[in-house]
Design an enzyme around this catalytic site. Structure first.
Site, PDB file in Angstrom:
ATOM      1  N   CYS A 137     -79.319 -32.260  53.379  1.00 45.95           N
ATOM      2  CA  CYS A 137     -78.148 -31.605  52.802  1.00 45.95           C
ATOM      3  C   CYS A 137     -76.901 -32.278  53.371  1.00 45.95           C
ATOM      4  O   CYS A 137     -76.529 -32.027  54.517  1.00 45.95           O
ATOM      5  CB  CYS A 137     -78.173 -30.115  53.157  1.00 45.95           C
ATOM      6  SG  CYS A 137     -76.684 -29.231  52.698  1.00 45.95           S
ATOM      7  N   CYS A 140     -73.935 -30.132  54.274  1.00 43.84           N
ATOM      8  CA  CYS A 140     -74.100 -29.443  55.563  1.00 43.84           C
ATOM      9  C   CYS A 140     -73.967 -30.404  56.746  1.00 43.84           C
ATOM     10  O   CYS A 140     -73.371 -30.067  57.765  1.00 43.84           O
ATOM     11  CB  CYS A 140     -75.483 -28.807  55.655  1.00 43.84           C
ATOM     12  SG  CYS A 140     -76.079 -28.035  54.155  1.00 43.84           S
ATOM     13  N   ASP A 141     -74.555 -31.589  56.645  1.00 44.37           N
ATOM     14  CA  ASP A 141     -74.794 -32.400  57.841  1.00 44.37           C
ATOM     15  C   ASP A 141     -73.995 -33.697  57.950  1.00 44.37           C
ATOM     16  O   ASP A 141     -74.019 -34.337  59.015  1.00 44.37           O
ATOM     17  CB  ASP A 141     -76.293 -32.743  57.946  1.00 44.37           C
ATOM     18  CG  ASP A 141     -77.137 -31.499  58.207  1.00 44.37           C
ATOM     19  OD1 ASP A 141     -76.558 -30.468  58.575  1.00 44.37           O
ATOM     20  OD2 ASP A 141     -78.366 -31.564  58.037  1.00 44.37           O
TER      21      ASP A 141
HETATM   22  C1  LIG Z   1     -82.619 -28.358  56.408  1.00 47.53           C
HETATM   23  C2  LIG Z   1     -81.536 -27.611  55.653  1.00 47.53           C
HETATM   24  C3  LIG Z   1     -80.335 -27.369  56.270  1.00 47.53           C
HETATM   25  C4  LIG Z   1     -79.329 -26.702  55.598  1.00 47.53           C
HETATM   26  N1  LIG Z   1     -78.154 -26.482  56.237  1.00 47.53           N
HETATM   27  C5  LIG Z   1     -77.181 -25.808  55.599  1.00 47.53           C
HETATM   28  C6  LIG Z   1     -75.935 -25.595  56.244  1.00 47.53           C
HETATM   29  O1  LIG Z   1     -75.701 -26.057  57.361  1.00 47.53           O
HETATM   30  N2  LIG Z   1     -75.007 -24.882  55.553  1.00 47.53           N
HETATM   31  C7  LIG Z   1     -75.212 -24.395  54.285  1.00 47.53           C
HETATM   32  O2  LIG Z   1     -74.333 -23.734  53.728  1.00 47.53           O
HETATM   33  N3  LIG Z   1     -76.366 -24.616  53.654  1.00 47.53           N
HETATM   34  C8  LIG Z   1     -77.351 -25.308  54.271  1.00 47.53           C
HETATM   35  N4  LIG Z   1     -78.517 -25.569  53.612  1.00 47.53           N
HETATM   36  C9  LIG Z   1     -78.673 -25.069  52.247  1.00 47.53           C
HETATM   37  C10 LIG Z   1     -79.016 -23.566  52.298  1.00 47.53           C
HETATM   38  O3  LIG Z   1     -80.095 -23.380  53.178  1.00 47.53           O
HETATM   39  C11 LIG Z   1     -79.354 -23.033  50.908  1.00 47.53           C
HETATM   40  O4  LIG Z   1     -78.290 -23.278  50.009  1.00 47.53           O
HETATM   41  C12 LIG Z   1     -79.601 -21.523  50.985  1.00 47.53           C
HETATM   42  O5  LIG Z   1     -80.632 -21.221  51.890  1.00 47.53           O
HETATM   43  C13 LIG Z   1     -79.974 -20.959  49.628  1.00 47.53           C
HETATM   44  O6  LIG Z   1     -80.154 -19.599  49.770  1.00 47.53           O
HETATM   45  P1  LIG Z   1     -81.038 -18.758  48.734  1.00 47.53           P
HETATM   46  O7  LIG Z   1     -81.038 -17.364  49.250  1.00 47.53           O
HETATM   47  O8  LIG Z   1     -80.562 -19.009  47.362  1.00 47.53           O
HETATM   48  O9  LIG Z   1     -82.511 -19.375  48.791  1.00 47.53           O
HETATM   49  P2  LIG Z   1     -83.479 -19.710  50.019  1.00 47.53           P
HETATM   50  O10 LIG Z   1     -82.734 -19.887  51.264  1.00 47.53           O
HETATM   51  O11 LIG Z   1     -84.339 -20.809  49.522  1.00 47.53           O
HETATM   52  O12 LIG Z   1     -84.354 -18.384  50.171  1.00 47.53           O
HETATM   53  C14 LIG Z   1     -85.384 -18.095  49.281  1.00 47.53           C
HETATM   54  C15 LIG Z   1     -86.079 -16.818  49.697  1.00 47.53           C
HETATM   55  O13 LIG Z   1     -87.012 -16.473  48.674  1.00 47.53           O
HETATM   56  C16 LIG Z   1     -88.287 -16.253  49.243  1.00 47.53           C
HETATM   57  N5  LIG Z   1     -89.257 -16.614  48.207  1.00 47.53           N
HETATM   58  C17 LIG Z   1     -89.391 -17.784  47.541  1.00 47.53           C
HETATM   59  N6  LIG Z   1     -90.345 -17.693  46.603  1.00 47.53           N
HETATM   60  C18 LIG Z   1     -90.819 -16.426  46.685  1.00 47.53           C
HETATM   61  C19 LIG Z   1     -91.844 -15.696  45.982  1.00 47.53           C
HETATM   62  N7  LIG Z   1     -92.555 -16.235  44.991  1.00 47.53           N
HETATM   63  N8  LIG Z   1     -92.077 -14.414  46.349  1.00 47.53           N
HETATM   64  C20 LIG Z   1     -91.369 -13.825  47.340  1.00 47.53           C
HETATM   65  N9  LIG Z   1     -90.394 -14.454  48.027  1.00 47.53           N
HETATM   66  C21 LIG Z   1     -90.136 -15.743  47.699  1.00 47.53           C
HETATM   67  C22 LIG Z   1     -88.321 -17.082  50.522  1.00 47.53           C
HETATM   68  O14 LIG Z   1     -89.252 -16.538  51.439  1.00 47.53           O
HETATM   69  C23 LIG Z   1     -86.882 -16.897  50.989  1.00 47.53           C
HETATM   70  O15 LIG Z   1     -86.758 -15.665  51.654  1.00 47.53           O
HETATM   71  C24 LIG Z   1     -79.539 -26.256  54.259  1.00 47.53           C
HETATM   72  C25 LIG Z   1     -80.752 -26.506  53.629  1.00 47.53           C
HETATM   73  C26 LIG Z   1     -81.759 -27.173  54.309  1.00 47.53           C
HETATM   74  C27 LIG Z   1     -83.055 -27.451  53.608  1.00 47.53           C
END
Ligand SMILES: Cc1cc2nc3c(=O)[nH]c(=O)nc-3n(C[C@H](O)[C@H](O)[C@H](O)COP(=O)(O)OP(=O)(O)OC[C@H]3O[C@@H](n4cnc5c(N)ncnc54)[C@H](O)[C@@H]3O)c2cc1C
Length: 321
Positions: A137, A140-141
Site C-alpha cells: 500500500c 500508507c507506506d
Molecule cells: C499490509 C497493509 C498495510 C496497510 N496499511 C494501511 C495504513 O497504514 N493506513 C491505511 O489507511 N490503510 C492501510 N491499509 C489499507 C487498509 O487496511 C484497508 O483499506 C482497510 O483495512 C479496509 O477496511 P475494510 O473494513 O473495508 O476491509 P478489511 O480490512 O479487509 O476487513 C474485512 C473484514 O471482513 C471479514 N471478512 C471477509 N470475508 C468474510 C466472510 N466471508 N465472512 C465473514 N467475515 C469476512 C474479515 O475477517 C475482516 O474482518 C493497509 C493494507 C495492508 C494490506
C-alpha cells in the site's frame, strides 16, 4: 438477546464493519456483526501513521480498539470467528445469511464490509519480510522510504500509482514489469517523469526477496536478455492487484470486472434494494482505513433510512398525520 429477524447484518469486522456497527447501534437497529477477525487487512502492519487521532498505531492496537468500541454497543450481537458462505433473498426485505459454523440468520438489510486482500508475489522471502520492507500500500507506506532505493512490481494502474506515490520520497525506483509493455492508463504513464529516478525493467520475473531481518535486495529473471539479476533495494512494493471478498454476494449485486461491488457513493446502496456495501469490497477508488470507516458509517445510516422507509410503506404501518 434473541432476535429472529435482525434490522441489519454487517459482514466484516474491519474499519468499515466496525464503523457500521457503532452507528447502527446508535440508531437502535437490531444488529448482528459477523467476521472472521476484527481489524481487517492492516492487522499485520506494525506502523500505521495516518489513522486520525493517533500519530502512530500498530494494526493490532487498531484492531483491539475497533473491537472494544463495537463490543461496547449493547444492541450488536457479534459472531466471531464465523465466515459467511452464502447470502440469499428469501422474500421481499428479508435476507438469509449462512455461515461456516452452521449459523443461519435473517435480516431486513445487509451491510457488506468484507474487504479484500492484496495479491502477493508468492516468492521465497516475501512472507518473512512483511513489515520489514515488503509493502502492499503505497498511500500508507511510501513516506517510510525517504532517500531509499525501492522496487515496484506490476504493470497496471496500481503499479503506476505506486510509482507516482513514491516519487516524492524514494531516491531510485525500479519498476519491474512481467510483460513487454504497460497495461496502465496513458494518463498515469504521463505522470511519471522521464528521469534517472525511475527505471523501468520489462520482462522481469521476480524470483526471490533477499534479506534476513530487513530487505537487502531482490532477485529476478531477466527474460529479455536472459540470466538472473539482483537489485540492491531496501523496499519492495507489490502492486499486482487486489481480490475483493465479494464471492458470496455476487449473484445478488452488480460488480465490476474486478469483482468490486458497485455502490451509489452517496448512500452506499448496491444494485439490490436492502443491501449496502462499504470499504475495500466496493468500487471506491481509495482503499484506506479512514475511508472504509466513513463508508461503513454511511452504509449504516442509509440502512436505517431504508428501514424507516419500508416500515412506512408496510401494510401494517400506523397511518401517519
Ligand atoms: C499490509 C497493509 C498495510 C496497510 N496499511 C494501511 C495504513 O497504514 N493506513 C491505511 O489507511 N490503510 C492501510 N491499509 C489499507 C487498509 O487496511 C484497508 O483499506 C482497510 O483495512 C479496509 O477496511 P475494510 O473494513 O473495508 O476491509 P478489511 O480490512 O479487509 O476487513 C474485512 C473484514 O471482513 C471479514 N471478512 C471477509 N470475508 C468474510 C466472510 N466471508 N465472512 C465473514 N467475515 C469476512 C474479515 O475477517 C475482516 O474482518 C493497509 C493494507 C495492508 C494490506
Amino acid at each position: 438477546m434473541s432476535v429472529n429477524l435482525f434490522d441489519t447484518i454487517i459482514i466484516g469486522g474491519g474499519p468499515a464493519g466496525a464503523g457500521a456497527a457503532v452507528y447502527a447501534a446508535r440508531k437502535k437497529l437490531q444488529t448482528m456483526l459477523i467476521c472472521e477477525e476484527f481489524g481487517g487487512q492492516s492487522l499485520v502492519s506494525d506502523n500505521i501513521e495516518n489513522w486520525l487521532g493517533e500519530l502512530r498505531i500498530s494494526g493490532k492496537e487498531l484492531s483491539e480498539r475497533l473491537e472494544k468500541h463495537v463490543r461496547a454497543q449493547k444492541d450488536v450481537q457479534i459472531k466471531i470467528p464465523e465466515r459467511v458462505n452464502e447470502v440469499s433473498e428469501i422474500k421481499s426485505n428479508t435476507f438469509e445469511v449462512k455461515t461456516d459454523a452452521g449459523g443461519l440468520y435473517t435480516s431486513k438489510t445487509l451491510i457488506i464490509a468484507s474487504g479484500g486482500k492484496r495479491k502477493h508475489l508468492e516468492v521465497p522471502g516475501e512472507s518473512r519480510l512483511i513489515n520489514s520492507g515488503m509493502a502492499y500500500c503505497s498511500t500508507c507506506d511510501a513516506p517510510f522510504y525517504q532517500d531509499q532505493e525501492v522496487a515496484v512490481t506490476g504493470g497496471g494502474n496500481s503499479a503506476l500509482e505506486t510509482v507516482i506515490d513514491l516519487i516524492p520520497y524514494a531516491r531510485k525506483i525500479y519498476l519491474l514489469i512481467r510483460g513487454e509493455q504497460f497495461k496502465g492508463d496513458p494518463v498515469l504513464q504521463e505522470k511519471i517523469p522521464v528521469s534517472d529516478q525511475v527505471q523501468i525493467i520489462y520482462r522481469a520475473e521476480v524470483l526471490e526477496i533477499l534479506g534476513e531481518q530487513k530487505i537487502t535486495g531482490l532477485r529476478y529473471a531477466d527474460k529479455k536478455n536472459g540470466g538472473e539479476k539482483q537489485l540492491d533495494v531496501t523496499g519492495v512494493f507489490v502492486a499486482i492487484g487486489r481480490i475483493p471478498n465479494s464471492d458470496f454476494v455476487r449473484h445478488l449485486v452488480d460488480t465490476n470486472q474486478y469483482g468490486e461491488i458497485l455502490i451509489d457513493h452517496k448512500t452506499a446502496a448496491t444494485s439490490k434494494r436492502g443491501i449496502f456495501a462499504a470499504g475495500d469490497v466496493t468500487n471506491d477508488p481509495f482503499k484506506q482505513n479512514n475511508i472504509s470507516t466513513g463508508d461503513g458509517v454511511r452504509a449504516a445510516l442509509s440502512a436505517y433510512n431504508y428501514i424507516l422507509d419500508i416500515q412506512k410503506y408496510s401494510p401494517c404501518a400506523e397511518p401517519q398525520d
